[in-house]
Motif scaffolding. Structure first.
Motif, PDB file in Angstrom:
ATOM      1  N   GLU A   1       0.976  -1.235   0.165  1.00 37.02           N
ATOM      2  CA  GLU A   1      -0.029  -0.039   0.020  1.00 37.02           C
ATOM      3  C   GLU A   1       0.903   1.185  -0.014  1.00 37.02           C
ATOM      4  O   GLU A   1       1.949   1.349   0.633  1.00 37.02           O
ATOM      5  CB  GLU A   1      -0.832   0.028   1.243  1.00 37.02           C
ATOM      6  CG  GLU A   1      -1.757   1.164   1.519  1.00 37.02           C
ATOM      7  CD  GLU A   1      -2.508   1.247   2.747  1.00 37.02           C
ATOM      8  OE1 GLU A   1      -2.970   2.526   2.922  1.00 37.02           O
ATOM      9  OE2 GLU A   1      -2.256   0.280   3.458  1.00 37.02           O
ATOM     10  N   TYR A   2       0.442   2.023  -0.949  1.00 42.01           N
ATOM     11  CA  TYR A   2       1.078   3.439  -0.895  1.00 42.01           C
ATOM     12  C   TYR A   2       0.013   4.781  -0.857  1.00 42.01           C
ATOM     13  O   TYR A   2      -0.850   4.488  -1.501  1.00 42.01           O
ATOM     14  CB  TYR A   2       2.094   3.617  -2.179  1.00 42.01           C
ATOM     15  CG  TYR A   2       3.130   2.901  -2.235  1.00 42.01           C
ATOM     16  CD1 TYR A   2       4.386   3.210  -1.421  1.00 42.01           C
ATOM     17  CD2 TYR A   2       3.190   1.696  -3.115  1.00 42.01           C
ATOM     18  CE1 TYR A   2       5.542   2.339  -1.540  1.00 42.01           C
ATOM     19  CE2 TYR A   2       4.416   1.312  -3.199  1.00 42.01           C
ATOM     20  CZ  TYR A   2       5.440   1.344  -2.326  1.00 42.01           C
ATOM     21  OH  TYR A   2       6.703   0.670  -2.550  1.00 42.01           O
ATOM     22  N   PRO A   3       0.081   5.590   0.035  1.00 40.57           N
ATOM     23  CA  PRO A   3      -0.732   6.739  -0.155  1.00 40.57           C
ATOM     24  C   PRO A   3      -0.768   7.229  -1.676  1.00 40.57           C
ATOM     25  O   PRO A   3       0.140   7.301  -2.344  1.00 40.57           O
ATOM     26  CB  PRO A   3      -0.354   7.863   0.735  1.00 40.57           C
ATOM     27  CG  PRO A   3       0.728   7.084   1.785  1.00 40.57           C
ATOM     28  CD  PRO A   3       1.219   5.894   1.016  1.00 40.57           C
ATOM     29  N   THR A   4      -2.089   7.447  -1.826  1.00 40.92           N
ATOM     30  CA  THR A   4      -2.271   8.286  -3.404  1.00 40.92           C
ATOM     31  C   THR A   4      -1.312   9.437  -3.477  1.00 40.92           C
ATOM     32  O   THR A   4      -1.162  10.153  -2.824  1.00 40.92           O
ATOM     33  CB  THR A   4      -3.702   8.871  -3.347  1.00 40.92           C
ATOM     34  OG1 THR A   4      -4.719   7.635  -3.125  1.00 40.92           O
ATOM     35  CG2 THR A   4      -3.982   9.378  -4.688  1.00 40.92           C
ATOM     36  N   LYS A   5      -0.848   9.282  -4.853  1.00 39.98           N
ATOM     37  CA  LYS A   5       0.201  10.072  -5.390  1.00 39.98           C
ATOM     38  C   LYS A   5       1.459  10.508  -4.471  1.00 39.98           C
ATOM     39  O   LYS A   5       2.162  11.281  -4.647  1.00 39.98           O
ATOM     40  CB  LYS A   5      -0.466  11.476  -5.506  1.00 39.98           C
ATOM     41  CG  LYS A   5      -1.436  11.655  -6.715  1.00 39.98           C
ATOM     42  CD  LYS A   5      -0.997  11.424  -8.115  1.00 39.98           C
ATOM     43  CE  LYS A   5      -1.747  11.865  -9.051  1.00 39.98           C
ATOM     44  NZ  LYS A   5      -1.286  11.708 -10.334  1.00 39.98           N
ATOM     45  N   SER A   6       1.728   9.322  -3.838  1.00 42.41           N
ATOM     46  CA  SER A   6       2.906   9.366  -2.926  1.00 42.41           C
ATOM     47  C   SER A   6       4.198   8.385  -3.645  1.00 42.41           C
ATOM     48  O   SER A   6       5.296   8.673  -3.358  1.00 42.41           O
ATOM     49  CB  SER A   6       2.877   8.791  -1.785  1.00 42.41           C
ATOM     50  OG  SER A   6       2.458   7.587  -1.535  1.00 42.41           O
ATOM     51  N   ALA A   7       3.737   7.564  -4.460  1.00 42.62           N
ATOM     52  CA  ALA A   7       4.550   6.523  -5.255  1.00 42.62           C
ATOM     53  C   ALA A   7       4.785   6.757  -6.674  1.00 42.62           C
ATOM     54  O   ALA A   7       3.724   7.217  -7.316  1.00 42.62           O
ATOM     55  CB  ALA A   7       4.007   4.988  -4.750  1.00 42.62           C
ATOM     56  N   SER A   8       5.882   6.524  -7.016  1.00 36.22           N
ATOM     57  CA  SER A   8       5.892   6.747  -8.687  1.00 36.22           C
ATOM     58  C   SER A   8       6.471   5.217  -9.177  1.00 36.22           C
ATOM     59  O   SER A   8       6.660   4.346  -8.270  1.00 36.22           O
ATOM     60  CB  SER A   8       7.223   7.625  -8.837  1.00 36.22           C
ATOM     61  OG  SER A   8       8.423   7.081  -8.345  1.00 36.22           O
ATOM     62  N   THR A   9       6.707   5.295 -10.409  1.00 35.54           N
ATOM     63  CA  THR A   9       7.181   4.044 -10.990  1.00 35.54           C
ATOM     64  C   THR A   9       8.490   3.711 -10.422  1.00 35.54           C
ATOM     65  O   THR A   9       8.847   2.449 -10.410  1.00 35.54           O
ATOM     66  CB  THR A   9       6.899   3.929 -12.638  1.00 35.54           C
ATOM     67  OG1 THR A   9       7.811   5.127 -12.914  1.00 35.54           O
ATOM     68  CG2 THR A   9       5.810   3.967 -12.996  1.00 35.54           C
ATOM     69  N   ASN A  10       9.198   4.834 -10.077  1.00 33.88           N
ATOM     70  CA  ASN A  10      10.669   4.483  -9.541  1.00 33.88           C
ATOM     71  C   ASN A  10      10.487   3.729  -8.148  1.00 33.88           C
ATOM     72  O   ASN A  10      11.131   2.768  -7.751  1.00 33.88           O
ATOM     73  CB  ASN A  10      11.444   5.694  -9.358  1.00 33.88           C
ATOM     74  CG  ASN A  10      12.030   6.164 -10.797  1.00 33.88           C
ATOM     75  OD1 ASN A  10      12.222   5.219 -11.716  1.00 33.88           O
ATOM     76  ND2 ASN A  10      12.629   7.237 -10.735  1.00 33.88           N
ATOM     77  N   THR A  11       9.549   4.056  -7.251  1.00 30.95           N
ATOM     78  CA  THR A  11       9.129   3.554  -6.001  1.00 30.95           C
ATOM     79  C   THR A  11       8.849   1.971  -6.408  1.00 30.95           C
ATOM     80  O   THR A  11       9.504   1.172  -5.551  1.00 30.95           O
ATOM     81  CB  THR A  11       7.798   4.147  -5.358  1.00 30.95           C
ATOM     82  OG1 THR A  11       8.288   5.697  -5.257  1.00 30.95           O
ATOM     83  CG2 THR A  11       7.655   3.941  -4.040  1.00 30.95           C
ATOM     84  N   ILE A  12       8.214   1.683  -7.320  1.00 27.14           N
ATOM     85  CA  ILE A  12       7.682   0.226  -7.517  1.00 27.14           C
ATOM     86  C   ILE A  12       8.741  -0.302  -8.196  1.00 27.14           C
ATOM     87  O   ILE A  12       9.013  -1.570  -7.566  1.00 27.14           O
ATOM     88  CB  ILE A  12       6.651   0.449  -8.619  1.00 27.14           C
ATOM     89  CG1 ILE A  12       5.164   0.998  -7.998  1.00 27.14           C
ATOM     90  CG2 ILE A  12       6.388  -0.957  -9.101  1.00 27.14           C
ATOM     91  CD1 ILE A  12       4.216   1.084  -8.867  1.00 27.14           C
ATOM     92  N   LYS A  13       9.625   0.209  -8.879  1.00 31.56           N
ATOM     93  CA  LYS A  13      10.911  -0.601  -9.245  1.00 31.56           C
ATOM     94  C   LYS A  13      11.784  -0.951  -8.157  1.00 31.56           C
ATOM     95  O   LYS A  13      12.511  -1.919  -8.194  1.00 31.56           O
ATOM     96  CB  LYS A  13      11.633   0.120 -10.236  1.00 31.56           C
ATOM     97  CG  LYS A  13      11.010   0.226 -11.702  1.00 31.56           C
ATOM     98  CD  LYS A  13      11.582   1.144 -12.643  1.00 31.56           C
ATOM     99  CE  LYS A  13      13.150   0.705 -13.159  1.00 31.56           C
ATOM    100  NZ  LYS A  13      14.096   1.335 -13.892  1.00 31.56           N
ATOM    101  N   THR A  14      12.116  -0.068  -7.050  1.00 26.34           N
ATOM    102  CA  THR A  14      12.858   0.019  -5.906  1.00 26.34           C
ATOM    103  C   THR A  14      12.339  -1.354  -5.167  1.00 26.34           C
ATOM    104  O   THR A  14      12.979  -2.098  -4.681  1.00 26.34           O
ATOM    105  CB  THR A  14      12.911   1.164  -5.129  1.00 26.34           C
ATOM    106  OG1 THR A  14      13.532   2.143  -5.896  1.00 26.34           O
ATOM    107  CG2 THR A  14      13.853   1.025  -3.923  1.00 26.34           C
TER     108      THR A  14
END
Length: 461
Positions: free
Chosen positions: A274-287
């Motif tokens: 879970e990530y708060p809305t508009k707090s995560a980017s595709t880079n966050t997901i890749k990490t």
């Protein structure tokens, strides 16, 4: 203290077998490591025999061998060698035909680093001797040449050198959607390196569809990583409980033990992040995915609920440009991690009461559609919701036909989504309106009724 061995023995048999298989299957990697590889780095005799013949073929014919050609050489030229080593060699050849190297990137990185260090060590020893004659320029050249060996030398796909690559079978490894009709038209489901998008207006059930898709992968013993940017992770997990067991969402607490007895037997693995809305980017997901990889968790399907709620990596002047980039980055993630990625997108206002939603009703950025491999839309009018009905429109399908409308059964109380028989196909003589914005539901029904009557007339002719 024991002296460090100058071979791959410390990494074990599986590592060495994987390395030799990669040298055979990946010409670019073979070009790179052949500059620094000494076959004596290999501990096992049959692997030395394999690589020796591969190098001989490359030197003689100035090209990388096909698997069939190399194995023919091994069978005909090693028949008088040690019988045990020959039998091991033939067993290994058979193994490479059915075995896939799972830790390819790790093996490539470690083996190249080891070989390059050995070459540099040899260059440094040679430099010590050159010091006696004060040949500083020569010392510099020896060291620099050693540093260049084994460096990245992939200049792209060589049309002639990589000829065999074009004729190797390509495996999509599709993951089923759980709907037989959809699997049939998209060659078994969404494949690796492919992006699928579910388009629906708010409240139509796009998050439910993503959960359904995740459950089908779990039932096939796949690992699913589900990112939620709108709902709590426990809420998403509860939807999986309901979809798997068919117990209503409102009654899950009353069937806690029964649910556990069912889900504990599922061999697939589910990670909900879970990530708060508009707090995560595709880079966050890749990490996050990279961290999972280091822990041995390799996803077979990635779900992002949903892409429109991701934060852009680069802030742009126009929102549509930001959204377009996000979908391109998701497609890149599917390619990097070699698995399908499913996400969802919102329609604009005209899609709220439309009986059939097309790509023209996708909100903000139409270029979201450009990079997707499969796009389906879900439409559910007020009457449909009351009857647990709706329509799915196949808007884009790179692996088969599109323009197909299906009736669906959707019960959101227990995340049950079933596909009903096909309604019709959109043909050049039977198109949806370019800007379908009917004023009332009654007008929508009249439009569709007239369209279906016209379609029947065409079919009779």
């Amino acid at each position: 203290m024991l002296a460090e061995k100058n071979d791959f023995s410390r990494y074990g048999k599986a590592f060495q077998e994987g390395l030799v298989q990669l040298i055979l299957e990946d010409r670019s990697f073979a070009d790179q490591i052949s500059e620094v590889l000494d076959i004596n780095f290999l501990e096992l005799e049959y692997l030395k025999m394999f690589v020796a013949k591969l190098i001989k073929y490359r030197n003689k014919y100035a090209k990388h061998p096909s698997r069939d050609a190399l194995i023919t050489m091994l069978r005909t030229e090693y028949t008088n060698e040690d019988e045990t080593a020959y039998d091991q060699l033939m067993d290994y050849c058979r193994k490479t035909d059915i075995h896939e190297v799972t830790d390819a990137e790790y093996i490539k990185e470690v083996s190249l680093e080891f070989c390059r260090k050995q070459k540099l060590k040899e260059a440094m020893i040679e430099s010590v001797n050159l010091l006696q004659s004060c040949s500083f320029d020569e010392i510099s050249k020896v060291i620099n040449d050693a540093l260049k060996l084994g460096s990245e030398n992939n200049f792209g796909y060589d049309y002639l050198a990589d000829f065999e690559e074009r004729f190797k079978p390509k495996f999509r490894n599709p993951v089923t959607t759980g709907w037989q009709e959809i699997d049939k038209i998209c060659s078994g489901g969404l494949g690796k390196s492919e992006l699928g998008v579910v388009i629906a207006p708010t409240g139509a059930g796009k998050s439910m569809v993503l959960v359904h898709l995740g459950v089908q992968a779990l039932k096939e013993n796949k690992t699913v990583v589900h990112y939620t940017l709108e709902l709590q992770d426990t809420v998403v997990a509860s939807r999986y409980d309901s979809c798997i067991t068919t117990y209503p969402l409102s009654e899950l607490k009353n069937f806690k033990n029964e649910i556990y007895d069912v889900v504990k037997n599922i061999e697939g693995k589910l990670i909900v992040k879970e990530y708060p809305t508009k707090s995560a980017s595709t880079n966050t997901i890749k990490t996050h995915l990279s961290k999972l990889h280091k822990r041995g968790i390799k996803p077979a399907m990635i779900i992002v609920d949903y892409a429109d709620l991701l934060k852009p990596v680069i802030v742009r002047k126009e929102k549509r440009d930001e959204l377009g980039s996000i979908y391109e980055e998701l497609r890149a993630i599917s390619q990097e991690f070699q698995c399908p990625v499913w996400t969802a997108s919102q329609t604009n206002r005209s899609g709220l009461n439309a009986e059939v939603i097309t790509m023209e009703q996708i909100s903000e950025a139409f270029n979201k559609c450009f990079v997707a491999d499969f796009i389906c839309t879900i439409s559910r009018t007020i009457e449909d919701k009351q009857k647990n009905q709706g329509k799915m429109f196949i808007a884009k399908n790179r692996n088969g036909p599109d323009g197909i409308i299906y009736d669906i059964f959707m019960d959101t109380s227990n995340v049950c989504i079933k596909m009903l028989p096909k309604v019709s196909s959109i043909t050049p003589n039977l198109k949806l309106p370019m800007n379908p914005v009917p004023v009332t539901a009654k007008e929508q029904r009249n439009i569709l009724q007239n369209r279906y009557e016209k379609f029947k007339t065409i079919r009779r002719k």
